[in-house]
Every structure is written in C-alpha cells, then in structure tokens.
Design an enzyme around this catalytic site. Structure first.
Site, mmCIF file in Angstrom:
data_model
loop_
_atom_site.group_PDB
_atom_site.id
_atom_site.type_symbol
_atom_site.label_atom_id
_atom_site.label_comp_id
_atom_site.label_asym_id
_atom_site.label_seq_id
_atom_site.Cartn_x
_atom_site.Cartn_y
_atom_site.Cartn_z
ATOM 1 N N HIS A 1 1.665 58.477 -59.484
ATOM 2 C CA HIS A 1 0.481 58.080 -60.228
ATOM 3 C C HIS A 1 -0.748 58.825 -59.712
ATOM 4 O O HIS A 1 -1.868 58.552 -60.132
ATOM 5 C CB HIS A 1 0.299 56.555 -60.067
ATOM 6 C CG HIS A 1 -0.612 55.927 -61.051
ATOM 7 N ND1 HIS A 1 -1.672 55.125 -60.688
ATOM 8 C CD2 HIS A 1 -0.633 55.977 -62.403
ATOM 9 C CE1 HIS A 1 -2.300 54.704 -61.767
ATOM 10 N NE2 HIS A 1 -1.692 55.188 -62.817
ATOM 11 N N LYS B 1 -3.604 61.696 -58.921
ATOM 12 C CA LYS B 1 -4.348 62.714 -59.665
ATOM 13 C C LYS B 1 -5.177 63.491 -58.643
ATOM 14 O O LYS B 1 -6.198 63.001 -58.158
ATOM 15 C CB LYS B 1 -5.290 62.105 -60.710
ATOM 16 C CG LYS B 1 -4.579 61.302 -61.805
ATOM 17 C CD LYS B 1 -4.601 59.833 -61.512
ATOM 18 C CE LYS B 1 -3.999 59.012 -62.651
ATOM 19 N NZ LYS B 1 -3.826 57.602 -62.279
ATOM 20 N N ASP C 1 -8.973 76.505 -53.812
ATOM 21 C CA ASP C 1 -9.260 77.373 -52.659
ATOM 22 C C ASP C 1 -9.346 76.603 -51.342
ATOM 23 O O ASP C 1 -9.923 77.099 -50.370
ATOM 24 C CB ASP C 1 -10.547 78.173 -52.881
ATOM 25 C CG ASP C 1 -10.386 79.262 -53.941
ATOM 26 O OD1 ASP C 1 -9.227 79.617 -54.236
ATOM 27 O OD2 ASP C 1 -11.407 79.736 -54.468
ATOM 28 N N HIS D 1 -10.771 51.878 -67.086
ATOM 29 C CA HIS D 1 -9.604 52.414 -66.387
ATOM 30 C C HIS D 1 -9.927 52.735 -64.928
ATOM 31 O O HIS D 1 -9.048 53.181 -64.180
ATOM 32 C CB HIS D 1 -9.108 53.677 -67.105
ATOM 33 C CG HIS D 1 -7.758 54.147 -66.681
ATOM 34 N ND1 HIS D 1 -7.559 55.298 -65.947
ATOM 35 C CD2 HIS D 1 -6.521 53.620 -66.890
ATOM 36 C CE1 HIS D 1 -6.270 55.472 -65.732
ATOM 37 N NE2 HIS D 1 -5.613 54.463 -66.291
ATOM 38 N N LYS E 1 -10.570 52.513 -60.951
ATOM 39 C CA LYS E 1 -9.928 51.768 -59.859
ATOM 40 C C LYS E 1 -10.841 51.885 -58.639
ATOM 41 O O LYS E 1 -10.716 52.820 -57.833
ATOM 42 C CB LYS E 1 -8.550 52.347 -59.527
ATOM 43 C CG LYS E 1 -7.575 52.410 -60.735
ATOM 44 C CD LYS E 1 -7.522 53.802 -61.266
ATOM 45 C CE LYS E 1 -6.367 54.044 -62.221
ATOM 46 N NZ LYS E 1 -6.036 53.076 -63.202
ATOM 47 N N ASP F 1 -20.177 45.479 -49.674
ATOM 48 C CA ASP F 1 -21.513 45.485 -49.065
ATOM 49 C C ASP F 1 -22.318 46.723 -49.443
ATOM 50 O O ASP F 1 -23.228 47.138 -48.709
ATOM 51 C CB ASP F 1 -21.412 45.376 -47.540
ATOM 52 C CG ASP F 1 -20.848 44.031 -47.097
ATOM 53 O OD1 ASP F 1 -20.875 43.084 -47.904
ATOM 54 O OD2 ASP F 1 -20.378 43.930 -45.945
#
Length: 440
Positions: free
Chosen positions: A178, A180, A185, A358, A360, A365
C-alpha cells in the site's frame, strides 16, 4: 466450497518462513541506521538537537527499532493537500532527474494522470537516467502494457509487487504493498496517500474532490525512503535486477536543506512488530492538549480504541475526521460504528463533506505529526505493506493544524440519531461490517 475459495484468497496468513523466503535478499547491503542510532542512545552519545524530538525521545527511540526508522534533523518538508499541486511537483522533479528515478505506488493507472507520469519516466529513461517503476500487482492491474513496453524499450524497468500466480489469479491478494514512494536522484523523496489515478486530481461524479495529504522531503530522511523503496524493488525484481546499497543512490549532502526532524517508519507482514501502530499508540499516549486524526477507514483494534478513549476521558481534545460516503460498502458501517463508540466518550467526530477524504494523518499537540499510507484499521496495522513519516516540528505542526481547521469548515458533526435513523438496517450493517472488519 465457498469458504475454501475465500480462504485461498483472503484467509491465509503468510507465515514468517514464507514471507522471509519471498523477501530473501531484498536488503542487498542495506545498512540499518536506526539500530546504529539505538546503540548511540544506549551509550548516551546521541544528540536530539530538535526540541520536539527531544520532548518525544521515547517515541523516537521506539521507532529507531524499525529497519528504516533512523531519525534525521536536516530535512525540508513540503505538505501537499491537493493532488494537482502534488503531481505537478512530482512530474517537474522527475523531468529534472539526472541519475535515477525510483517509483513505488499501490495504484498506478495509465489514465490521463498516469500517462503524464509515464511520459516523464520514458523521457528520462531515453535520456539515460536509471528509471525503476514498481507497482502493486492488484492496484496496478490497469496499467496499459504498451506504456510499460515503451518504458522498457527506452531503458527503464518496471515490475509488479507480488505478481499473479496463474493468469489473473493471485493467492496473495490479501497482502498488498500500500506504499506510495518516489525518490529522485537520492535527494528528493515523496511519501503520502496519493495514488496515480485521475480521481486524485479531477473531481469524480461519485466522490467529487479527492482530499488527500502527501509530503515532499529533502534531507537525510530521503535515505530512509530510498532504502525502503529499494528493499521493495528487490522483492519485485528478478534476482539479476536487484539493486544494492550503492553510493549513487545515497549521495552526500553538502548543505542542510532544513531543520525538520523526520523518521520514516514501515510495517507489514514481513515485520514481527506493528511499528506504525506502535508509533500511533505512543504518540496518542504522549498527547497533552490535542489529537487530530484524518482517515478514510477507521476500524482500529482494541489497543488504539482504548488509547483514544483514555485520552478523551483524560481531558485531551480529541478530533476524528472521516468521510461522509463509502468507497467500500462493507467498510463504512464499521467506521461509523467505531466513530459512534468514540463520540460517546467525548471525542469530536467530524464528517467531511468536501469530497472523499483519503488523507491518513495524525497530529498531536500541533507539533508531532504522522503522514503516510497507513489507515487506522486492521489491514494497515497487520496485512498491508505500509510506510509513514513521523515528523517532529512546531512550524510544520502549525501548517498541519491550519489544514485541519480549513477542512473542518467542510464538515458536519457526527450525529448518532441521524446516522442510525433506520435502527434495524443500520445495526445489521454495523454488525456485519464489524464482524468482517479484520479482513477489510
């Protein structure tokens, strides 16, 4: 018979011996910087120069136990909460690459956005830049093979993660990458929630605007992203195409891009411990004033639920933001059920109505943040291969808080009576959804 078929596809666990055979050789010279830092901490030699990381030293030390969890203090971090801006930046960075471009995405389609990314990769490959594309075999099943052929003809490489076993059949469909990640470089890294697909940049009829969060990082934390990506590449690629821990992929930095402290943390069925979940738990327990969560799927286990209840009942201002519509019909009733349980103990639950949420993210604080690919659910904690960035910085925390406050303007408060206005139907859906939550 139905139970046996379901077991083949989603019921089987990958045993430790099996998963490590699948991943054998993936480390390929990887140096475990986090473990070296732990040794320095144990000898009282490590310097926490960032004030927020110093205040959260127990969390930082916990995450150093992860293979990629070394802490770096010299990063510049840009937060993207809009897909068009994120992909414009990524494509510009790809086109500026001089040595290599490494890409790993769960979903990669060859629609309009996918074609833009692929054309940039093909152009760089033709220019002699080393281009490596890894995609999940399930999430990337809609990549047109003609683009992969063009990329390979130009000198680039592309391989699926955990490919199908027999034609369209995949017995490992329950264990997906899952993650990404993009690394250009060895100096620029991307990590977050955006996949490569048109819905992430163009409002759709069903979901409207796709609201997500992604990071662009410059600094030593890119080394951890590179390490994680190459380890996954070495799982997907044939043995003769694996990549070692070569200096070209981890260039020395003559200057300090910034002063943000970052740890890259990964988890999955290849790990004995649930590092991202442990990081969430430790951060929640450390909260003094506020906790802000954004997640599309909220089906946490008992430990996370108890941590959030304890925080709310202890006077911490806890906020949970979830979507107002499902993209998985079985998932959403469970999300509402868990949200309702938290609302009863004083958690502020917000229903986002500006499109599909979508993102996450976890913000504690307004100075300790986590952004990545892991949702607050069983699948992200235990089944999927995930990666998150834990960030210790006051200014970036303020930026994340401002984004959260802006998103609140597009929310309505959670209302139990409105959600369960059809009690029997609602409770049946909830019961079924929570029953199968560990598999979703």
């Amino acid at each position: 018979m139905l139970g046996f078929v379901l077991y083949l596809f989603i019921g089987r666990r990958i045993t430790n011996s099996k998963i490590f055979r699948l991943l054998d050789g993936s480390e390929a010279g990887h140096h475990k910087a986090g473990k070296r830092q732990l040794d320095e901490v144990n000898r009282n030699e490590y310097q926490f120069v960032n004030a927020v990381s110093r205040a959260n030293v127990e969390l930082a030390v916990l995450l150093m136990n992860d293979d990629t969890g070394s802490l770096s203090h010299n990063n510049a971090v840009t937060v993207f909460d809009d897909g068009t801006e994120k992909f414009d930046s990524l494509i510009d960075d790809i086109r500026s690459a001089r040595d290599h471009v490494h890409i790993l995405y769960y979903i990669f389609r060859s629609d309009h956005l996918g074609q833009r990314v692929l054309e940039a990769l093909i152009e760089r490959a033709e220019a002699g830049v080393a281009v490596r594309l890894c995609y999940d075999a399930y999430g990337g099943r809609k990549i047109a093979r003609r683009y992969l052929k063009r990329l390979r003809a130009a000198g680039g490489e592309a391989y699926p993660f955990f490919p199908n076993n027999f034609g369209p059949i995949n017995f490992r469909v329950n264990f997906r990458t899952h993650r990404k990640i993009a690394v250009i470089d060895g100096r620029i890294g991307y990590v977050g929630g955006f996949n490569v697909g048109d819905e992430y940049v163009t409002p759709t009829k069903k979901f409207g605007y796709w609201r997500d969060t992604h990071l662009r990082i410059e600094g030593s934390a890119v080394d951890s992203l590179q390490t994680r990506l190459l380890m996954d590449w070495n799982v997907a690629a044939p043995g003769n195409r694996r990549v070692g821990h070569e200096p070209r992929y981890f260039p020395a930095r003559e200057s300090q891009p910034g002063d943000v402290a970052v740890q890259i943390v990964s988890s999955g069925p290849d790990s004995e411990w649930e590092w991202i979940k442990y990081g969430y738990l430790k951060a929640i327990h450390k909260a003094n004033d506020s906790i802000r969560i954004q997640t599309p799927y909220f089906m946490p286990d008992a430990a996370v639920m108890d941590a959030l209840k304890i925080a709310a009942l202890s006077g911490v201002d806890v906020h949970l933001m979830i979507p107002d519509r499902p993209d998985h019909p079985l998932v959403y009733p469970a999300t509402l059920s868990y949200a309702d349980e938290l609302a009863k103990v004083g958690v502020n639950v917000h229903i986002y109505q500006g499109g599909f949420l979508h993102a996450k993210t976890l913000l504690v604080d307004d100075e300790l943040a986590s952004v990545g690919t892991a949702n607050f659910d069983y699948r992200s904690f235990r089944l999927n291969f995930e990666v998150n960035a834990f960030i210790y910085d006051v200014e970036l925390g303020k930026r994340m808080a401002a984004i959260y406050e802006r998103d609140l303007l597009k929310c309505r408060p959670f209302d139990h009576d409105q959600v369960y206005r059809r009690p029997l139907v609602g409770h049946v859906k909830e019961a079924v959804s929570r029953l199968v939550a560990p598999l979703l």
